[in-house]
Design an enzyme around this catalytic site. Structure first.
Site, mmCIF file in Angstrom:
data_model
loop_
_atom_site.group_PDB
_atom_site.id
_atom_site.type_symbol
_atom_site.label_atom_id
_atom_site.label_comp_id
_atom_site.label_asym_id
_atom_site.label_seq_id
_atom_site.Cartn_x
_atom_site.Cartn_y
_atom_site.Cartn_z
ATOM 1 N N ARG A 156 40.027 47.522 73.879
ATOM 2 C CA ARG A 156 39.367 46.281 74.292
ATOM 3 C C ARG A 156 40.229 45.362 75.140
ATOM 4 N NH1 ARG A 156 37.458 44.527 68.444
ATOM 5 N NH2 ARG A 156 39.448 45.520 68.020
ATOM 6 N N ASP A 173 34.792 47.093 68.148
ATOM 7 C CA ASP A 173 35.835 48.052 68.484
ATOM 8 C C ASP A 173 35.170 49.405 68.749
ATOM 9 O OD1 ASP A 173 38.046 49.699 68.704
ATOM 10 O OD2 ASP A 173 39.044 48.899 66.923
ATOM 11 N N CYS A 179 43.556 42.366 71.165
ATOM 12 C CA CYS A 179 42.723 43.148 70.251
ATOM 13 C C CYS A 179 43.623 43.711 69.152
ATOM 14 C CB CYS A 179 41.940 44.236 70.992
ATOM 15 S SG CYS A 179 42.914 45.604 71.636
#
Length: 157
Positions: free
Chosen positions: A14, A122, A8
């Site tokens: 994440r 996100d 990420c």
């Protein structure tokens, strides 16, 4: 056994959540499961507290010594799959990676037919519920990968 890298932006939300889910669900498919960030702080840091709380709510966890880290382009060849959270991450890694590694850099959602091509949002700047939604997407991808492996559709060269 295969190796997967989950990527990420900063490696604090994440991708560490994906690492925890994959370790819990796909340990029989991947011998090595790691995460990193495109722009992670080179000093390393802990997982975001909201991400850790979301993982705990679903009974996942990370090693206590876990620290964020930046993607090392030179190590991409060690991984059979590099699963990223955003199309922008695919582009960034492919620009830097050796051409023979491009095919293994894919969106995580590409393994979920109804989500293929979509970014994993996100959750960092949003409410805590966003972290739970992201884990749900990761779980769906993990389930799809698990089925593909069981059915012999997941091949690594």
């Amino acid at each position: 056994m295969a190796a997967v890298l989950l990527v990420c932006t900063a490696n604090i939300c994440r991708s560490p959540m994906a690492e925890a889910v994959f370790k819990a669900r796909l340990g029989e498919v991947f011998q090595t499961i790691a995460s990193a960030g495109i722009h992670a702080d080179p000093r390393g840091g802990p997982v975001d507290a909201r991400a850790a709380a979301a993982l705990a709510r679903r009974h996942y966890g990370l090693d206590r010594k876990w620290r964020s880290r930046r993607v090392d382009i030179d190590e991409l060849g060690r991984f059979d799959l590099v699963l990223v959270m955003e199309a922008e991450h695919v582009d960034a890694l492919r620009r830097k990676a050796a051409p023979e590694h491009h095919a293994r850099i894919l969106l995580l959602t590409d393994f979920v037919p109804e989500l293929a091509g979509q970014d994993v949002p996100d959750p960092y700047f949003g409410p805590a519920a966003g972290f739970d939604a992201v884990i749900g997407m990761i779980e769906r991808a993990a389930g799809s990968l698990q089925r593909a492996a069981r059915e012999g559709r997941l091949k690594f060269s």
